[in-house]
Motif scaffolding. Sequence first.
Motif, PDB file in Angstrom:
ATOM      1  N   SER A 132     -68.884  38.913  36.363  1.00  0.00           N
ATOM      2  CA  SER A 132     -69.943  39.856  37.001  1.00  0.00           C
ATOM      3  C   SER A 132     -70.753  39.315  38.111  1.00  0.00           C
ATOM      4  O   SER A 132     -70.937  40.072  38.758  1.00  0.00           O
ATOM      5  CB  SER A 132     -71.142  40.085  35.762  1.00  0.00           C
ATOM      6  OG  SER A 132     -70.636  41.017  34.740  1.00  0.00           O
ATOM      7  N   THR A 158     -54.983  41.729  35.854  1.00  0.00           N
ATOM      8  CA  THR A 158     -54.194  42.927  35.307  1.00  0.00           C
ATOM      9  C   THR A 158     -52.888  42.783  36.206  1.00  0.00           C
ATOM     10  O   THR A 158     -53.071  42.569  37.313  1.00  0.00           O
ATOM     11  CB  THR A 158     -54.811  44.304  35.513  1.00  0.00           C
ATOM     12  OG1 THR A 158     -56.105  44.212  34.982  1.00  0.00           O
ATOM     13  CG2 THR A 158     -53.865  45.331  35.180  1.00  0.00           C
ATOM     14  N   ARG A 177     -72.713  31.470  50.166  1.00  0.00           N
ATOM     15  CA  ARG A 177     -72.280  32.204  49.006  1.00  0.00           C
ATOM     16  C   ARG A 177     -71.409  33.192  49.631  1.00  0.00           C
ATOM     17  O   ARG A 177     -70.235  32.860  49.877  1.00  0.00           O
ATOM     18  CB  ARG A 177     -73.726  32.631  48.229  1.00  0.00           C
ATOM     19  CG  ARG A 177     -73.449  32.942  46.926  1.00  0.00           C
ATOM     20  CD  ARG A 177     -74.505  33.406  46.162  1.00  0.00           C
ATOM     21  NE  ARG A 177     -74.665  34.348  45.367  1.00  0.00           N
ATOM     22  CZ  ARG A 177     -74.459  34.690  44.308  1.00  0.00           C
ATOM     23  NH1 ARG A 177     -73.851  33.707  43.607  1.00  0.00           N
ATOM     24  NH2 ARG A 177     -74.217  35.637  43.585  1.00  0.00           N
ATOM     25  N   HIS A 178     -71.954  34.395  49.214  1.00  0.00           N
ATOM     26  CA  HIS A 178     -70.899  35.679  49.457  1.00  0.00           C
ATOM     27  C   HIS A 178     -70.659  35.752  51.027  1.00  0.00           C
ATOM     28  O   HIS A 178     -69.285  35.906  50.933  1.00  0.00           O
ATOM     29  CB  HIS A 178     -71.462  37.156  49.170  1.00  0.00           C
ATOM     30  CG  HIS A 178     -72.749  37.477  49.978  1.00  0.00           C
ATOM     31  ND1 HIS A 178     -73.761  36.952  49.667  1.00  0.00           N
ATOM     32  CD2 HIS A 178     -72.609  38.173  51.032  1.00  0.00           C
ATOM     33  CE1 HIS A 178     -74.677  37.413  50.573  1.00  0.00           C
ATOM     34  NE2 HIS A 178     -74.019  38.348  51.594  1.00  0.00           N
ATOM     35  N   ARG A 179     -71.155  34.940  52.250  1.00  0.00           N
ATOM     36  CA  ARG A 179     -70.781  35.320  53.343  1.00  0.00           C
ATOM     37  C   ARG A 179     -69.584  34.260  53.683  1.00  0.00           C
ATOM     38  O   ARG A 179     -69.001  34.122  54.840  1.00  0.00           O
ATOM     39  CB  ARG A 179     -71.764  35.000  54.277  1.00  0.00           C
ATOM     40  CG  ARG A 179     -72.780  36.146  54.299  1.00  0.00           C
ATOM     41  CD  ARG A 179     -73.861  36.437  55.353  1.00  0.00           C
ATOM     42  NE  ARG A 179     -74.543  37.628  55.064  1.00  0.00           N
ATOM     43  CZ  ARG A 179     -76.017  37.798  54.962  1.00  0.00           C
ATOM     44  NH1 ARG A 179     -76.762  36.636  55.087  1.00  0.00           N
ATOM     45  NH2 ARG A 179     -76.563  38.690  54.907  1.00  0.00           N
ATOM     46  N   PHE A 232     -66.258  39.219  50.575  1.00  0.00           N
ATOM     47  CA  PHE A 232     -66.906  39.899  49.424  1.00  0.00           C
ATOM     48  C   PHE A 232     -67.093  41.057  49.450  1.00  0.00           C
ATOM     49  O   PHE A 232     -66.885  42.135  48.743  1.00  0.00           O
ATOM     50  CB  PHE A 232     -68.291  39.137  49.402  1.00  0.00           C
ATOM     51  CG  PHE A 232     -69.217  39.416  48.153  1.00  0.00           C
ATOM     52  CD1 PHE A 232     -68.712  38.965  46.722  1.00  0.00           C
ATOM     53  CD2 PHE A 232     -70.122  40.352  48.261  1.00  0.00           C
ATOM     54  CE1 PHE A 232     -69.629  39.211  46.007  1.00  0.00           C
ATOM     55  CE2 PHE A 232     -70.918  40.795  47.090  1.00  0.00           C
ATOM     56  CZ  PHE A 232     -70.699  40.110  45.733  1.00  0.00           C
ATOM     57  N   MET A 236     -66.089  44.365  46.928  1.00  0.00           N
ATOM     58  CA  MET A 236     -67.092  45.602  46.712  1.00  0.00           C
ATOM     59  C   MET A 236     -66.548  46.917  47.075  1.00  0.00           C
ATOM     60  O   MET A 236     -66.776  47.744  46.222  1.00  0.00           O
ATOM     61  CB  MET A 236     -68.418  45.146  47.432  1.00  0.00           C
ATOM     62  CG  MET A 236     -69.225  43.762  47.047  1.00  0.00           C
ATOM     63  SD  MET A 236     -69.448  43.881  45.149  1.00  0.00           S
ATOM     64  CE  MET A 236     -68.295  42.619  44.486  1.00  0.00           C
ATOM     65  N   ASP A 240     -65.562  49.716  44.352  1.00  0.00           N
ATOM     66  CA  ASP A 240     -66.148  51.006  44.537  1.00  0.00           C
ATOM     67  C   ASP A 240     -65.127  52.176  44.122  1.00  0.00           C
ATOM     68  O   ASP A 240     -65.324  53.130  43.501  1.00  0.00           O
ATOM     69  CB  ASP A 240     -66.733  51.323  46.046  1.00  0.00           C
ATOM     70  CG  ASP A 240     -68.243  50.711  46.018  1.00  0.00           C
ATOM     71  OD1 ASP A 240     -68.890  50.485  44.958  1.00  0.00           O
ATOM     72  OD2 ASP A 240     -68.861  50.556  47.013  1.00  0.00           O
ATOM     73  N   ARG A 243     -63.534  51.894  40.717  1.00  0.00           N
ATOM     74  CA  ARG A 243     -64.154  52.287  39.485  1.00  0.00           C
ATOM     75  C   ARG A 243     -63.873  53.848  39.283  1.00  0.00           C
ATOM     76  O   ARG A 243     -63.972  54.354  37.975  1.00  0.00           O
ATOM     77  CB  ARG A 243     -65.625  51.944  39.668  1.00  0.00           C
ATOM     78  CG  ARG A 243     -65.802  50.672  39.444  1.00  0.00           C
ATOM     79  CD  ARG A 243     -67.189  50.106  40.204  1.00  0.00           C
ATOM     80  NE  ARG A 243     -67.214  48.553  39.710  1.00  0.00           N
ATOM     81  CZ  ARG A 243     -68.234  48.047  40.614  1.00  0.00           C
ATOM     82  NH1 ARG A 243     -68.974  48.329  41.240  1.00  0.00           N
ATOM     83  NH2 ARG A 243     -68.060  46.644  40.323  1.00  0.00           N
ATOM     84  N   TYR A 362     -63.944  46.057  32.204  1.00  0.00           N
ATOM     85  CA  TYR A 362     -63.425  45.789  33.525  1.00  0.00           C
ATOM     86  C   TYR A 362     -63.718  46.455  34.643  1.00  0.00           C
ATOM     87  O   TYR A 362     -64.337  47.519  34.421  1.00  0.00           O
ATOM     88  CB  TYR A 362     -61.782  45.380  33.521  1.00  0.00           C
ATOM     89  CG  TYR A 362     -60.870  46.378  32.893  1.00  0.00           C
ATOM     90  CD1 TYR A 362     -61.176  47.999  32.997  1.00  0.00           C
ATOM     91  CD2 TYR A 362     -59.690  46.276  32.705  1.00  0.00           C
ATOM     92  CE1 TYR A 362     -60.148  48.886  32.616  1.00  0.00           C
ATOM     93  CE2 TYR A 362     -58.563  47.155  32.104  1.00  0.00           C
ATOM     94  CZ  TYR A 362     -59.133  48.391  32.221  1.00  0.00           C
ATOM     95  OH  TYR A 362     -58.227  49.563  31.792  1.00  0.00           O
ATOM     96  N   GLU A 363     -63.501  45.851  35.823  1.00  0.00           N
ATOM     97  CA  GLU A 363     -63.854  46.679  37.053  1.00  0.00           C
ATOM     98  C   GLU A 363     -65.356  46.801  37.158  1.00  0.00           C
ATOM     99  O   GLU A 363     -65.959  47.882  37.604  1.00  0.00           O
ATOM    100  CB  GLU A 363     -63.116  47.696  37.580  1.00  0.00           C
ATOM    101  CG  GLU A 363     -61.566  47.425  37.805  1.00  0.00           C
ATOM    102  CD  GLU A 363     -60.987  48.342  38.732  1.00  0.00           C
ATOM    103  OE1 GLU A 363     -61.594  49.033  39.511  1.00  0.00           O
ATOM    104  OE2 GLU A 363     -59.611  48.316  38.545  1.00  0.00           O
ATOM    105  N   GLY A 364     -66.141  46.000  36.470  1.00  0.00           N
ATOM    106  CA  GLY A 364     -67.768  46.042  36.371  1.00  0.00           C
ATOM    107  C   GLY A 364     -67.964  46.803  34.982  1.00  0.00           C
ATOM    108  O   GLY A 364     -67.717  47.585  34.694  1.00  0.00           O
ATOM    109  N   ARG A 375     -80.046  49.828  41.743  1.00  0.00           N
ATOM    110  CA  ARG A 375     -80.377  49.511  43.204  1.00  0.00           C
ATOM    111  C   ARG A 375     -80.313  50.654  44.049  1.00  0.00           C
ATOM    112  O   ARG A 375     -81.178  50.789  44.900  1.00  0.00           O
ATOM    113  CB  ARG A 375     -79.167  48.420  43.626  1.00  0.00           C
ATOM    114  CG  ARG A 375     -79.509  47.190  42.892  1.00  0.00           C
ATOM    115  CD  ARG A 375     -78.579  46.081  43.596  1.00  0.00           C
ATOM    116  NE  ARG A 375     -78.719  44.727  43.061  1.00  0.00           N
ATOM    117  CZ  ARG A 375     -78.014  43.806  43.346  1.00  0.00           C
ATOM    118  NH1 ARG A 375     -77.212  43.805  44.325  1.00  0.00           N
ATOM    119  NH2 ARG A 375     -78.309  42.583  42.928  1.00  0.00           N
TER     120      ARG A 375
END
Length: 385
Positions: A132, A158, A177-179, A232, A236, A240, A243, A362-364, A375
Amino acid sequence: MDLTLQDTHQMIQETAKAFADKELLPAAQKIDKEGVFPSEKVAKMAALGLMGMAVPEQYDGAGLDTLAYALAMEEISRGCASCGVIMSAHNSLVCDPIKLFGNADQRRRFLPPLATGRRIGCFALSEPGSGSDAAGMRTTAIRDGDHYVVNGTKNWITNGQEAQTCVLIAHTNPAERHRGISALVVDRLESPYGIGKVEDKFGIKGSSTTSLVFEDTRVPVANLLGQEGDGFKVAMVTLDGGRIGIAAQALGIARVAFEEALRYSRERSAFGKVIGDFGAIQEMLADMATDIEAARLLIWRAATAKDAGQKYGKFSAMAKLHASETAARVCHKALQIHGGYGYVKDYNAERHVRDARITEIYEGTSEIQRLVIARETLSEYAAMA
Ligand code: CAA
């Protein structure tokens, strides 16, 4: 608002359903029992254009939109949930980011073999210590001349065993971190990596789930998607879209469980009448049917928003959350309607329970979908205030 499907969408839905009825439904139990990747079915899916649905025709894809993809995913997953996830990871998590973030050279090199099914794709984001919390990954891709040198282990992949094209998310600058995260396309033939543990799963047993082990794997800098530090965001945006595919997979699983429970309720008798005539069973059937319709509407909402170029991350999270929890509820009730027969492998009800469960993870996970929805909803509120 007209929810009637247009001709192309209707045709895709009918084609996918006819294929699933003929090829997948009769084979799904065997695929689950043997736990072997259904290569022959996947090849037939590729021949129908199902492995490159949104890939532009110039790269040998079908050039279709997200709604078409969701419709096909629902039908394929109704036939075989394992085939559904193989198709979903390949289309949403591999073809899509290469199409969206790849340059002309990368699209030309990687998309045609994927779209025609000559190659299978996988997406490597999660790790043994980060699922996560995607930005908490440890795998590094450190630049060395014209290559990145990759080290680390990816988990829960997968198609890990079959894939020869991997979209890898790794740290090119571990100090950030993510950057500091980037996305690379790894060609397994050109940049070999190891296949680690092959998971023995609860459901979707026909698809492989493995870890991938990178030990000084050299990947050409020419395979970087976008710029260093974009990874990142690539992950994301990819999720999106992904999902929506998993939501449609969950819907397909819910539908087949519902259809079989409905049929059983008209065939099985107790106390002198078919069990479908009892209020207790009818209540379950009514809730199942309502849940399924609501899930489909949310999926179409997310898919059409994406196709219209609107913000859709909140809708895809809602669709995935609701469809996966619907699948769990519907499959649970379908098993209950079958009574003792639902608990044994002569019927499919127990397989549907097992196949549905992963769609909440999976996938979140559902918890991550709620976080994304909350959020977004709070920031919309703040913008209005
Ligand atoms: N689109 C574009 N950018 C986004 C974004 C989105 N949907 N979500 C976040 N970002 C951007 C933010 O704007 C932010 O950018 P800036 O630094 O420029 O401001 C940056 O990314 C970091 O965002 P957050 O601070 O929100 O990041 P976070 O660390 O709090 O994590 C999260 C956010 C939503 C929880 C994310 O980590 C997440 O989605 N986690 C779940 C991961 C997941 O779904 N894993 C499944 C793996 S795939 C799989 O299942 C395998 C398979 O094969 C099927």
